[in-house]
Scaffold this motif. Structure first.
Motif, PDB file in Angstrom:
ATOM      1  N   PRO A  18       0.817  -1.228   0.000  1.00 32.33           N
ATOM      2  CA  PRO A  18       0.000   0.000   0.000  1.00 32.33           C
ATOM      3  C   PRO A  18       0.842   1.266   0.000  1.00 32.33           C
ATOM      4  O   PRO A  18       0.447   2.273  -0.608  1.00 32.33           O
ATOM      5  CB  PRO A  18      -0.818  -0.139   1.279  1.00 32.33           C
ATOM      6  CG  PRO A  18      -0.954  -1.620   1.477  1.00 32.33           C
ATOM      7  CD  PRO A  18       0.355  -2.187   1.019  1.00 32.33           C
ATOM      8  N   GLU A  19       1.992   1.232   0.650  1.00 30.23           N
ATOM      9  CA  GLU A  19       2.854   2.420   0.692  1.00 30.23           C
ATOM     10  C   GLU A  19       3.528   2.738  -0.642  1.00 30.23           C
ATOM     11  O   GLU A  19       4.183   3.778  -0.772  1.00 30.23           O
ATOM     12  CB  GLU A  19       3.912   2.297   1.795  1.00 30.23           C
ATOM     13  CG  GLU A  19       4.712   1.017   1.760  1.00 30.23           C
ATOM     14  CD  GLU A  19       4.152  -0.025   2.723  1.00 30.23           C
ATOM     15  OE1 GLU A  19       2.918  -0.219   2.768  1.00 30.23           O
ATOM     16  OE2 GLU A  19       4.991  -0.686   3.385  1.00 30.23           O
ATOM     17  N   ASP A  20       3.376   1.865  -1.611  1.00 29.04           N
ATOM     18  CA  ASP A  20       3.872   2.164  -2.964  1.00 29.04           C
ATOM     19  C   ASP A  20       2.883   3.025  -3.744  1.00 29.04           C
ATOM     20  O   ASP A  20       3.189   3.473  -4.853  1.00 29.04           O
ATOM     21  CB  ASP A  20       4.121   0.865  -3.743  1.00 29.04           C
ATOM     22  CG  ASP A  20       5.244   0.030  -3.159  1.00 29.04           C
ATOM     23  OD1 ASP A  20       5.081  -1.198  -3.089  1.00 29.04           O
ATOM     24  OD2 ASP A  20       6.282   0.616  -2.776  1.00 29.04           O
ATOM     25  N   THR A  21       1.721   3.247  -3.180  1.00 30.81           N
ATOM     26  CA  THR A  21       0.713   4.069  -3.851  1.00 30.81           C
ATOM     27  C   THR A  21       1.230   5.484  -4.055  1.00 30.81           C
ATOM     28  O   THR A  21       1.677   6.149  -3.109  1.00 30.81           O
ATOM     29  CB  THR A  21      -0.581   4.106  -3.020  1.00 30.81           C
ATOM     30  OG1 THR A  21      -1.134   2.789  -2.966  1.00 30.81           O
ATOM     31  CG2 THR A  21      -1.597   5.049  -3.642  1.00 30.81           C
ATOM     32  N   ALA A  22       1.187   5.944  -5.303  1.00 32.67           N
ATOM     33  CA  ALA A  22       1.694   7.277  -5.642  1.00 32.67           C
ATOM     34  C   ALA A  22       1.480   7.523  -7.127  1.00 32.67           C
ATOM     35  O   ALA A  22       1.114   6.613  -7.865  1.00 32.67           O
ATOM     36  CB  ALA A  22       3.181   7.387  -5.322  1.00 32.67           C
ATOM     37  N   THR A  23       1.728   8.762  -7.534  1.00 35.88           N
ATOM     38  CA  THR A  23       1.860   9.041  -8.956  1.00 35.88           C
ATOM     39  C   THR A  23       3.314   8.824  -9.321  1.00 35.88           C
ATOM     40  O   THR A  23       4.207   9.379  -8.669  1.00 35.88           O
ATOM     41  CB  THR A  23       1.432  10.481  -9.280  1.00 35.88           C
ATOM     42  OG1 THR A  23       0.069  10.676  -8.874  1.00 35.88           O
ATOM     43  CG2 THR A  23       1.549  10.744 -10.771  1.00 35.88           C
ATOM     44  N   TYR A  24       3.528   8.019 -10.340  1.00 39.52           N
ATOM     45  CA  TYR A  24       4.878   7.680 -10.767  1.00 39.52           C
ATOM     46  C   TYR A  24       5.225   8.483 -12.026  1.00 39.52           C
ATOM     47  O   TYR A  24       4.431   8.539 -12.973  1.00 39.52           O
ATOM     48  CB  TYR A  24       4.992   6.182 -11.048  1.00 39.52           C
ATOM     49  CG  TYR A  24       5.097   5.369  -9.784  1.00 39.52           C
ATOM     50  CD1 TYR A  24       4.000   5.231  -8.934  1.00 39.52           C
ATOM     51  CD2 TYR A  24       6.291   4.737  -9.431  1.00 39.52           C
ATOM     52  CE1 TYR A  24       4.100   4.497  -7.765  1.00 39.52           C
ATOM     53  CE2 TYR A  24       6.387   3.994  -8.266  1.00 39.52           C
ATOM     54  CZ  TYR A  24       5.293   3.887  -7.433  1.00 39.52           C
ATOM     55  OH  TYR A  24       5.394   3.156  -6.269  1.00 39.52           O
ATOM     56  N   TYR A  25       6.421   9.054 -12.005  1.00 41.02           N
ATOM     57  CA  TYR A  25       6.889   9.876 -13.109  1.00 41.02           C
ATOM     58  C   TYR A  25       8.192   9.316 -13.666  1.00 41.02           C
ATOM     59  O   TYR A  25       9.046   8.828 -12.932  1.00 41.02           O
ATOM     60  CB  TYR A  25       7.166  11.308 -12.645  1.00 41.02           C
ATOM     61  CG  TYR A  25       5.962  12.038 -12.104  1.00 41.02           C
ATOM     62  CD1 TYR A  25       5.623  11.958 -10.756  1.00 41.02           C
ATOM     63  CD2 TYR A  25       5.177  12.824 -12.937  1.00 41.02           C
ATOM     64  CE1 TYR A  25       4.523  12.645 -10.253  1.00 41.02           C
ATOM     65  CE2 TYR A  25       4.086  13.507 -12.449  1.00 41.02           C
ATOM     66  CZ  TYR A  25       3.758  13.406 -11.109  1.00 41.02           C
ATOM     67  OH  TYR A  25       2.671  14.080 -10.616  1.00 41.02           O
ATOM     68  N   CYS A  26       8.337   9.432 -14.947  1.00 43.36           N
ATOM     69  CA  CYS A  26       9.596   9.155 -15.613  1.00 43.36           C
ATOM     70  C   CYS A  26      10.333  10.475 -15.748  1.00 43.36           C
ATOM     71  O   CYS A  26       9.733  11.486 -16.136  1.00 43.36           O
ATOM     72  CB  CYS A  26       9.318   8.530 -16.979  1.00 43.36           C
ATOM     73  SG  CYS A  26      10.769   8.070 -17.911  1.00 43.36           S
ATOM     74  N   GLY A  27      11.613  10.475 -15.405  1.00 43.70           N
ATOM     75  CA  GLY A  27      12.384  11.705 -15.492  1.00 43.70           C
ATOM     76  C   GLY A  27      13.780  11.424 -16.016  1.00 43.70           C
ATOM     77  O   GLY A  27      14.308  10.321 -15.844  1.00 43.70           O
ATOM     78  N   ALA A  28      14.399  12.422 -16.624  1.00 41.29           N
ATOM     79  CA  ALA A  28      15.728  12.241 -17.189  1.00 41.29           C
ATOM     80  C   ALA A  28      16.518  13.536 -17.159  1.00 41.29           C
ATOM     81  O   ALA A  28      15.935  14.634 -17.184  1.00 41.29           O
ATOM     82  CB  ALA A  28      15.626  11.732 -18.630  1.00 41.29           C
ATOM     83  N   SER A  29      17.824  13.391 -17.097  1.00 41.67           N
ATOM     84  CA  SER A  29      18.715  14.554 -17.149  1.00 41.67           C
ATOM     85  C   SER A  29      19.993  14.173 -17.858  1.00 41.67           C
ATOM     86  O   SER A  29      20.437  13.016 -17.788  1.00 41.67           O
ATOM     87  CB  SER A  29      19.050  15.047 -15.737  1.00 41.67           C
ATOM     88  OG  SER A  29      17.947  15.642 -15.119  1.00 41.67           O
ATOM     89  N   TRP A  30      20.608  15.141 -18.468  1.00 39.31           N
ATOM     90  CA  TRP A  30      21.918  14.935 -19.084  1.00 39.31           C
ATOM     91  C   TRP A  30      22.987  14.914 -18.005  1.00 39.31           C
ATOM     92  O   TRP A  30      22.865  15.549 -16.967  1.00 39.31           O
ATOM     93  CB  TRP A  30      22.216  16.058 -20.079  1.00 39.31           C
ATOM     94  CG  TRP A  30      21.265  16.141 -21.213  1.00 39.31           C
ATOM     95  CD1 TRP A  30      20.286  17.073 -21.392  1.00 39.31           C
ATOM     96  CD2 TRP A  30      21.179  15.252 -22.334  1.00 39.31           C
ATOM     97  NE1 TRP A  30      19.597  16.829 -22.553  1.00 39.31           N
ATOM     98  CE2 TRP A  30      20.125  15.711 -23.155  1.00 39.31           C
ATOM     99  CE3 TRP A  30      21.882  14.120 -22.734  1.00 39.31           C
ATOM    100  CZ2 TRP A  30      19.780  15.071 -24.343  1.00 39.31           C
ATOM    101  CZ3 TRP A  30      21.524  13.483 -23.911  1.00 39.31           C
ATOM    102  CH2 TRP A  30      20.489  13.965 -24.695  1.00 39.31           C
ATOM    103  N   SER A  31      24.034  14.173 -18.279  1.00 42.78           N
ATOM    104  CA  SER A  31      25.268  14.238 -17.475  1.00 42.78           C
ATOM    105  C   SER A  31      25.064  13.936 -15.994  1.00 42.78           C
ATOM    106  O   SER A  31      25.595  14.620 -15.136  1.00 42.78           O
ATOM    107  CB  SER A  31      25.907  15.628 -17.600  1.00 42.78           C
ATOM    108  OG  SER A  31      26.101  15.967 -18.951  1.00 42.78           O
ATOM    109  N   ARG A  32      24.279  12.921 -15.703  1.00 43.41           N
ATOM    110  CA  ARG A  32      24.082  12.535 -14.301  1.00 43.41           C
ATOM    111  C   ARG A  32      24.413  11.052 -14.131  1.00 43.41           C
ATOM    112  O   ARG A  32      24.264  10.262 -15.046  1.00 43.41           O
ATOM    113  CB  ARG A  32      22.618  12.741 -13.888  1.00 43.41           C
ATOM    114  CG  ARG A  32      22.115  14.146 -13.963  1.00 43.41           C
ATOM    115  CD  ARG A  32      22.395  14.920 -12.688  1.00 43.41           C
ATOM    116  NE  ARG A  32      21.840  16.263 -12.777  1.00 43.41           N
ATOM    117  CZ  ARG A  32      20.643  16.604 -12.388  1.00 43.41           C
ATOM    118  NH1 ARG A  32      19.855  15.696 -11.839  1.00 43.41           N
ATOM    119  NH2 ARG A  32      20.216  17.837 -12.524  1.00 43.41           N
ATOM    120  N   SER A  33      24.827  10.706 -12.910  1.00 39.78           N
ATOM    121  CA  SER A  33      24.904   9.292 -12.566  1.00 39.78           C
ATOM    122  C   SER A  33      23.501   8.826 -12.188  1.00 39.78           C
ATOM    123  O   SER A  33      22.615   9.639 -11.901  1.00 39.78           O
ATOM    124  CB  SER A  33      25.852   9.080 -11.400  1.00 39.78           C
ATOM    125  OG  SER A  33      25.315   9.648 -10.216  1.00 39.78           O
TER     126      SER A  33
END
Length: 126
Positions: A88-103
């Motif tokens: 139940p604690e996994d309930t959330a809005t999930y987003y895909c995100g990205a950035s250049w030059s990051r680990s």
């Protein structure tokens, strides 16, 4: 222009599984990291799992280690998040995100990305 489009959210019972997809376009090199983030009502957005494109290095938040797996299908330019043993604690809005030059770890830790998808709702409830 980079675009990220998520899909695959839904309502699942505790202990169940879901696979989220993030279709990507516009990346002109592999010098970036991409990942999954989530935000529950009243909470800050947090990095769940991230992956560096150039070498496939991955990072997982402690709360999802052993249950979630991030992967990429190069033919489809799609990043997946396989979520098992959902709670139940996994309930959330999930987003895909990205950035250049990051680990991978830095991307997840900062949760402040160059690009974001529109989000997909995941609800874990009986």
């Amino acid at each position: 222009q980079v675009q990220l489009v998520e899909s695959g959210g839904g309502l699942v019972q505790p202990g169940g599984s879901l696979r989220l997809s993030c279709a990507t376009s516009g990346f002109i090199s592999d010098y970036y990291a991409i990942g999954w983030f989530r935000q529950a009502p009243g909470k800050e957005r947090e990095g769940v799992s991230c992956r560096r494109a150039s070498d496939g290095t991955t990072y997982y938040a402690d709360s999802v280690k052993g249950r979630f797996t991030i992967s990429k299908d190069y033919n489809k330019n799609t990043v997946y998040l396989q979520m098992n043993s959902l709670k139940p604690e996994d309930t959330a809005t999930y987003y895909c995100g990205a950035s250049w030059s990051r680990s991978a770890e830095r991307l997840c830790a900062d949760a402040n990305n160059d690009y974001w998808g529109q989000g997909t709702q995941v609800t874990i409830s009986s």
